[in-house]
Design a protein around this motif. Sequence first.
Motif, PDB file in Angstrom:
ATOM      1  N   ILE A  47      -9.296   7.720  12.197  1.00  0.00           N
ATOM      2  CA  ILE A  47      -8.372   6.595  12.350  1.00  0.00           C
ATOM      3  C   ILE A  47      -9.151   5.415  12.915  1.00  0.00           C
ATOM      4  O   ILE A  47      -9.693   5.480  14.009  1.00  0.00           O
ATOM      5  CB  ILE A  47      -7.190   6.995  13.252  1.00  0.00           C
ATOM      6  CG1 ILE A  47      -6.387   8.099  12.561  1.00  0.00           C
ATOM      7  CG2 ILE A  47      -6.323   5.785  13.589  1.00  0.00           C
ATOM      8  CD1 ILE A  47      -5.345   8.759  13.424  1.00  0.00           C
ATOM      9  N   ASP A 101      -5.392   7.686   3.218  1.00  0.00           N
ATOM     10  CA  ASP A 101      -6.852   7.677   3.332  1.00  0.00           C
ATOM     11  C   ASP A 101      -7.331   8.775   4.286  1.00  0.00           C
ATOM     12  O   ASP A 101      -8.325   9.461   4.018  1.00  0.00           O
ATOM     13  CB  ASP A 101      -7.362   6.326   3.843  1.00  0.00           C
ATOM     14  CG  ASP A 101      -7.133   5.183   2.875  1.00  0.00           C
ATOM     15  OD1 ASP A 101      -6.977   5.436   1.666  1.00  0.00           O
ATOM     16  OD2 ASP A 101      -7.104   4.024   3.347  1.00  0.00           O
ATOM     17  N   ARG A 158      -3.872   3.113  13.578  1.00  0.00           N
ATOM     18  CA  ARG A 158      -4.894   2.540  14.455  1.00  0.00           C
ATOM     19  C   ARG A 158      -4.838   3.207  15.819  1.00  0.00           C
ATOM     20  O   ARG A 158      -3.790   3.666  16.259  1.00  0.00           O
ATOM     21  CB  ARG A 158      -4.768   1.035  14.566  1.00  0.00           C
ATOM     22  CG  ARG A 158      -3.557   0.542  15.258  1.00  0.00           C
ATOM     23  CD  ARG A 158      -3.545  -1.001  15.293  1.00  0.00           C
ATOM     24  NE  ARG A 158      -2.383  -1.462  16.002  1.00  0.00           N
ATOM     25  CZ  ARG A 158      -2.384  -1.850  17.272  1.00  0.00           C
ATOM     26  NH1 ARG A 158      -3.498  -1.856  17.962  1.00  0.00           N
ATOM     27  NH2 ARG A 158      -1.270  -2.233  17.863  1.00  0.00           N
ATOM     28  N   GLY A 171      -8.015   1.888  12.060  1.00  0.00           N
ATOM     29  CA  GLY A 171      -7.273   0.646  11.875  1.00  0.00           C
ATOM     30  C   GLY A 171      -7.309   0.135  10.457  1.00  0.00           C
ATOM     31  O   GLY A 171      -6.520  -0.725  10.080  1.00  0.00           O
ATOM     32  N   HIS A 172      -8.231   0.649   9.654  1.00  0.00           N
ATOM     33  CA  HIS A 172      -8.353   0.229   8.253  1.00  0.00           C
ATOM     34  C   HIS A 172      -7.834   1.298   7.306  1.00  0.00           C
ATOM     35  O   HIS A 172      -7.402   0.984   6.205  1.00  0.00           O
ATOM     36  CB  HIS A 172      -9.805  -0.101   7.914  1.00  0.00           C
ATOM     37  CG  HIS A 172     -10.366  -1.193   8.757  1.00  0.00           C
ATOM     38  ND1 HIS A 172      -9.986  -2.513   8.620  1.00  0.00           N
ATOM     39  CD2 HIS A 172     -11.257  -1.160   9.779  1.00  0.00           C
ATOM     40  CE1 HIS A 172     -10.634  -3.238   9.512  1.00  0.00           C
ATOM     41  NE2 HIS A 172     -11.409  -2.450  10.230  1.00  0.00           N
ATOM     42  N   ARG A 173      -7.916   2.543   7.717  1.00  0.00           N
ATOM     43  CA  ARG A 173      -7.470   3.638   6.852  1.00  0.00           C
ATOM     44  C   ARG A 173      -5.954   3.795   6.924  1.00  0.00           C
ATOM     45  O   ARG A 173      -5.359   3.656   7.984  1.00  0.00           O
ATOM     46  CB  ARG A 173      -8.120   4.955   7.265  1.00  0.00           C
ATOM     47  CG  ARG A 173      -9.574   5.058   6.914  1.00  0.00           C
ATOM     48  CD  ARG A 173     -10.071   6.485   7.143  1.00  0.00           C
ATOM     49  NE  ARG A 173     -11.423   6.637   6.682  1.00  0.00           N
ATOM     50  CZ  ARG A 173     -12.485   6.727   7.479  1.00  0.00           C
ATOM     51  NH1 ARG A 173     -12.344   6.697   8.786  1.00  0.00           N
ATOM     52  NH2 ARG A 173     -13.686   6.866   6.975  1.00  0.00           N
ATOM     53  N   THR A 174      -5.389   4.139   5.788  1.00  0.00           N
ATOM     54  CA  THR A 174      -3.968   4.456   5.723  1.00  0.00           C
ATOM     55  C   THR A 174      -3.799   5.953   5.990  1.00  0.00           C
ATOM     56  O   THR A 174      -4.785   6.701   6.045  1.00  0.00           O
ATOM     57  CB  THR A 174      -3.389   4.129   4.339  1.00  0.00           C
ATOM     58  OG1 THR A 174      -4.003   4.988   3.363  1.00  0.00           O
ATOM     59  CG2 THR A 174      -3.608   2.669   3.958  1.00  0.00           C
ATOM     60  N   SER A 217       0.669   0.814  11.895  1.00  0.00           N
ATOM     61  CA  SER A 217       0.761  -0.645  11.791  1.00  0.00           C
ATOM     62  C   SER A 217       0.842  -1.073  10.337  1.00  0.00           C
ATOM     63  O   SER A 217       0.598  -0.321   9.445  1.00  0.00           O
ATOM     64  CB  SER A 217      -0.437  -1.297  12.447  1.00  0.00           C
ATOM     65  OG  SER A 217      -1.646  -0.880  11.855  1.00  0.00           O
ATOM     66  N   PRO A 239       1.239   3.398   5.343  1.00  0.00           N
ATOM     67  CA  PRO A 239       0.848   2.457   6.396  1.00  0.00           C
ATOM     68  C   PRO A 239      -0.501   2.809   7.013  1.00  0.00           C
ATOM     69  O   PRO A 239      -0.979   3.927   6.890  1.00  0.00           O
ATOM     70  CB  PRO A 239       1.968   2.587   7.417  1.00  0.00           C
ATOM     71  CG  PRO A 239       2.633   3.871   7.142  1.00  0.00           C
ATOM     72  CD  PRO A 239       2.382   4.202   5.703  1.00  0.00           C
ATOM     73  N   HIS A 240      -1.075   1.827   7.669  1.00  0.00           N
ATOM     74  CA  HIS A 240      -2.348   2.015   8.356  1.00  0.00           C
ATOM     75  C   HIS A 240      -2.118   2.652   9.718  1.00  0.00           C
ATOM     76  O   HIS A 240      -1.082   2.460  10.348  1.00  0.00           O
ATOM     77  CB  HIS A 240      -3.058   0.667   8.529  1.00  0.00           C
ATOM     78  CG  HIS A 240      -3.599   0.127   7.260  1.00  0.00           C
ATOM     79  ND1 HIS A 240      -2.812  -0.512   6.326  1.00  0.00           N
ATOM     80  CD2 HIS A 240      -4.838   0.150   6.747  1.00  0.00           C
ATOM     81  CE1 HIS A 240      -3.552  -0.861   5.301  1.00  0.00           C
ATOM     82  NE2 HIS A 240      -4.799  -0.482   5.532  1.00  0.00           N
ATOM     83  N   PRO A 287       0.824  -1.196   0.000  1.00  0.00           N
ATOM     84  CA  PRO A 287       0.000   0.000   0.000  1.00  0.00           C
ATOM     85  C   PRO A 287       0.869   1.261   0.000  1.00  0.00           C
ATOM     86  O   PRO A 287       2.006   1.246   0.435  1.00  0.00           O
ATOM     87  CB  PRO A 287      -0.785  -0.110   1.309  1.00  0.00           C
ATOM     88  CG  PRO A 287      -0.736  -1.538   1.681  1.00  0.00           C
ATOM     89  CD  PRO A 287       0.537  -2.077   1.113  1.00  0.00           C
TER      90      PRO A 287
END
Length: 123
Positions: A87, A95, A59, A89-92, A123, A56-57, A53
Amino acid sequence: MEGKVVSCTVEDKQGQRFQINKEVLTRLDSEKGPFEWTLVSSSSTPSAVRSEPASPHLRRVAPLELEKLDGWSYRHKMMLSLVFELIDGHRTIDDVKAAAPLPTNVIEEAIQILLAMNVINIS
């Protein structure tokens, strides 16, 4: 490339690599580091890095307690709150930048502050 940094990647504890904005990485290094840096030419960059990606994500790891930010303006608290709420945990990082109705530099600063407060992590 030609003596200039053209891309940066970070590697997590599981060995996964993610591209990250150079300015964000250098700020993280100065605030949370120092980190180990390895410089490679762009022609020797592993292909696995290119397929990861773009960023990074993020979280949440603790609640954001705005009432503890004595002396902070309402505007700054709302900026932090807005970014923190995005934020999940799924969004970078990219994002979050795309979703927040704030300038990129303000979002990056909010992420840095939230990282320094230990309420989010990468993460």
